[in-house]
Design an enzyme around this catalytic site. Structure first.
Site, PDB file in Angstrom:
ATOM      1  N   ARG A 105       3.848  -4.401  17.049  1.00  0.00           N
ATOM      2  CA  ARG A 105       2.441  -4.008  16.979  1.00  0.00           C
ATOM      3  C   ARG A 105       1.546  -5.097  17.564  1.00  0.00           C
ATOM      4  O   ARG A 105       0.491  -4.804  18.132  1.00  0.00           O
ATOM      5  CB  ARG A 105       2.049  -3.702  15.524  1.00  0.00           C
ATOM      6  CG  ARG A 105       2.836  -2.539  14.919  1.00  0.00           C
ATOM      7  CD  ARG A 105       2.561  -2.387  13.431  1.00  0.00           C
ATOM      8  NE  ARG A 105       2.958  -3.574  12.689  1.00  0.00           N
ATOM      9  CZ  ARG A 105       2.717  -3.767  11.397  1.00  0.00           C
ATOM     10  NH1 ARG A 105       2.066  -2.836  10.692  1.00  0.00           N
ATOM     11  NH2 ARG A 105       3.112  -4.870  10.786  1.00  0.00           N
ATOM     12  N   HIS A 107      -1.794  -8.747   1.979  1.00  0.00           N
ATOM     13  CA  HIS A 107      -1.469  -7.478   2.646  1.00  0.00           C
ATOM     14  C   HIS A 107      -2.560  -7.189   3.678  1.00  0.00           C
ATOM     15  O   HIS A 107      -2.749  -7.939   4.624  1.00  0.00           O
ATOM     16  CB  HIS A 107      -1.326  -6.373   1.603  1.00  0.00           C
ATOM     17  CG  HIS A 107      -0.740  -5.088   2.121  1.00  0.00           C
ATOM     18  ND1 HIS A 107      -0.022  -5.003   3.291  1.00  0.00           N
ATOM     19  CD2 HIS A 107      -0.788  -3.813   1.624  1.00  0.00           C
ATOM     20  CE1 HIS A 107       0.362  -3.748   3.489  1.00  0.00           C
ATOM     21  NE2 HIS A 107      -0.090  -3.007   2.491  1.00  0.00           N
ATOM     22  N   HIS A 112       6.284 -12.395   8.386  1.00  0.00           N
ATOM     23  CA  HIS A 112       6.353 -11.018   7.877  1.00  0.00           C
ATOM     24  C   HIS A 112       7.471 -10.940   6.860  1.00  0.00           C
ATOM     25  O   HIS A 112       8.481 -11.634   6.969  1.00  0.00           O
ATOM     26  CB  HIS A 112       6.604 -10.024   9.028  1.00  0.00           C
ATOM     27  CG  HIS A 112       6.409  -8.603   8.634  1.00  0.00           C
ATOM     28  ND1 HIS A 112       7.420  -7.846   8.077  1.00  0.00           N
ATOM     29  CD2 HIS A 112       5.314  -7.800   8.692  1.00  0.00           C
ATOM     30  CE1 HIS A 112       6.955  -6.633   7.818  1.00  0.00           C
ATOM     31  NE2 HIS A 112       5.691  -6.578   8.180  1.00  0.00           N
ATOM     32  N   SER A 152       0.822  -1.214   0.000  1.00  0.00           N
ATOM     33  CA  SER A 152       0.000   0.000   0.000  1.00  0.00           C
ATOM     34  C   SER A 152       0.853   1.259   0.000  1.00  0.00           C
ATOM     35  O   SER A 152       0.590   2.201  -0.770  1.00  0.00           O
ATOM     36  CB  SER A 152      -0.962   0.001   1.193  1.00  0.00           C
ATOM     37  OG  SER A 152      -0.272  -0.129   2.423  1.00  0.00           O
ATOM     38  N   ASP A 186      -1.575  -8.504  12.395  1.00  0.00           N
ATOM     39  CA  ASP A 186      -2.911  -9.004  12.093  1.00  0.00           C
ATOM     40  C   ASP A 186      -3.348 -10.139  13.014  1.00  0.00           C
ATOM     41  O   ASP A 186      -4.542 -10.437  13.102  1.00  0.00           O
ATOM     42  CB  ASP A 186      -2.979  -9.488  10.642  1.00  0.00           C
ATOM     43  CG  ASP A 186      -2.722  -8.372   9.651  1.00  0.00           C
ATOM     44  OD1 ASP A 186      -3.287  -7.285   9.842  1.00  0.00           O
ATOM     45  OD2 ASP A 186      -1.952  -8.581   8.701  1.00  0.00           O
TER      46      ASP A 186
END
Length: 469
Positions: free
Chosen positions: A362, A307, A353, A277, A408
């Site tokens: 995160r 993604h 990742h 993105s 995620d």
């Protein structure tokens, strides 16, 4: 240079603060004092000439310095590992994780202003940090919050454009369509058509970027309420900040959910420039497309399952575990289900990742949020067990460079707990967040006069001949 000198001093102060907790306030004092103007545009007007000179010096003195060797594997592997893009707002280290203008996520949580004492950082504060390299004061953040609220008016034609789509169209399709409909108001396009000098490109880009960031939660919440709440739209609350207002317009007024949204938007905002993105937004903008067109393109990349759509896939997979094994599944049965997933030719979503080689910070900060607010939630406990079960299995396969959980792996469980259960919508939340990083960098792309992106491509025949030499 303010960034170099500030970073050097901050590094020394931080290392001392680790050993002497009493110095943490000194670190905060230093960073806050480097930024006094309340108006963000004025801050940038001061910083940009200095950074233009910095780039000019880099190019003239070190333009021929080699940064590494390109291998055939890199060319065939999606340019992975190539250093080839300037991205000022954040840097991703394989071991440390993301740093926003040099600050880690825990440092941002500690240093950036919050809505309440000890709360999560306000996304507006991160936007200020990404644009200026300086930690803002609460006064500066409140001023920026007010400016974003003043810009948060969406024309009627945007809603009509979204309404022209089937109500069951994917939320990302509706969201990206809304962003494209916003494009007709682009100040950059108007200025370019009038013949603006290239040294001033950053100013209408700044206007577009702040307006876009301000309008996105309204468009996103409209899509959500249209699809899942019978079209009953909730207006913005002028007393709330960016993240709190987003939660409110979606229909969630639990203070803890508003805190989660502040954290979510902050940590999803930027992840250096190589992800799909961010890179797409930069690439399209390099052709001097305006921020609306550039961000709409970025959203279409974010919508891919490799993604941003992964956050949707994670919760759906976790619910499939519960559906087959129950909420209180044992670790042994969990191992069997993971192997079943892998043996069917699928991946375990939320693990691995492209750059990181450790647990995503995160993920860690979301886990800490869960331990604070929902420690007994069954799905959170399941995610915690997956943290113990999945990495050893992926390591056993021997094909995975990073078996650890990414961002995620956790976000869907938190959203689900507070009632935002519609997993198909999760990537829209990601999109609203990512605008902060993409737009902040785009303003600097224009300010620094970065060129049209045009890498060289080759054929397999070219590679074969080259490798025979």
């Amino acid at each position: 240079m303010v960034f170099h000198k500030g970073a050097s001093l901050l590094t020394k102060l931080r290392s001392r603060a680790v050993q002497q907790p009493g110095l943490r306030n000194s670190v905060r004092w230093f960073q806050v004092q480097t930024s006094s103007e309340v108006d963000l545009h004025s801050q940038l007007k001061e910083l940009i000439p200095e950074q233009q000179e910095r780039l000019k010096k880099l190019r003239s003195e070190h333009g021929k310095v080699q940064l590494g060797n390109i291998t055939v594997d890199m060319v065939l592997g999606g340019m992975r590992g190539m250093t080839g893009l300037l991205w000022e707002t954040s840097l991703l280290d394989p071991e440390e994780g993301i740093r926003f203008r040099g600050l880690s996520i825990p440092e941002c949580q500690n240093l950036l202003p919050a809505a309440k004492s000890g709360g999560e950082p306000l996304p507006e504060g991160l936007l200020w940090l990404l644009l200026t390299g300086k930690v803002p004061t609460k006064e500066q953040v409140d001023s920026l919050s007010k400016e974003l609220r003043n810009r948060a008016t969406v024309p009627d034609h945007v809603y009509k454009t979204i309404d022209a789509l089937p109500i069951d169209a994917h939320p990302m399709t509706q969201f990206a369509t809304g962003v494209m409909a916003l494009q007709v108001q682009s100040e950059f396009q108007k200025a370019y058509e009038k013949g603006i000098h290239k040294s001033k490109y950053w100013e209408p880009t700044f206007e577009d970027s702040l307006s876009l960031i301000a309008q996105l939660p309204i468009v996103a919440s409209y899509v959500y309420r249209r699809m899942y709440k019978n079209g009953q739209v909730i207006p913005m609350d002028d007393s709330l900040d960016y993240g709190g207002n987003f939660a409110h317009m979606l229909g969630f007024d639990d203070p803890a959910m508003q805190e989660l949204m502040r954290l979510y938007v902050t940590i999803h905002s930027d992840h250096e420039g190589g992800n799909v993105s961010a890179h797409t937004g930069h690439l399209v903008a390099s052709a001097l497309s305006d921020p609306y067109l550039s961000f709409a393109a970025a959203l279409n990349g974010l919508a891919g399952p490799l993604h941003g759509l992964a956050n949707q896939e994670v919760l759906l997979w976790i619910k499939s575990v519960v559906g087959e094994c129950g909420e209180n599944v044992s670790k042994e049965d969990l191992q069997k289900y993971v192997w079943k997933t892998l043996n069917s030719g699928k991946v375990v979503p939320g693990f691995g990742h492209g750059v990181l080689r450790k647990t995503d910070p995160r993920y860690t900060c979301q886990r800490e949020f869960a331990l604070k607010h929902l420690p007994e939630d069954p799905l959170f406990k399941l995610v915690s067990n997956l943290y113990e079960v999945v990495p050893p299995i992926l390591l056993e396969l021997g094909k995975v460079k990073n078996p650890w959980p990414n961002v995620d792996a956790h976000s869907g469980v938190l959203l689900n707990y507070y009632g935002l259960t519609e997993a198909r919508y999760y990537t829209v939340l990601f999109g609203v967040s990512r605008a902060i990083g993409i737009c902040a960098q785009l303003i600097w792309d224009r300010a620094l006069g970065l060129p049209l992106e045009r890498p060289k491509s080759v054929t397999m025949e070219w590679l074969e001949k080259h490798c025979k030499k």
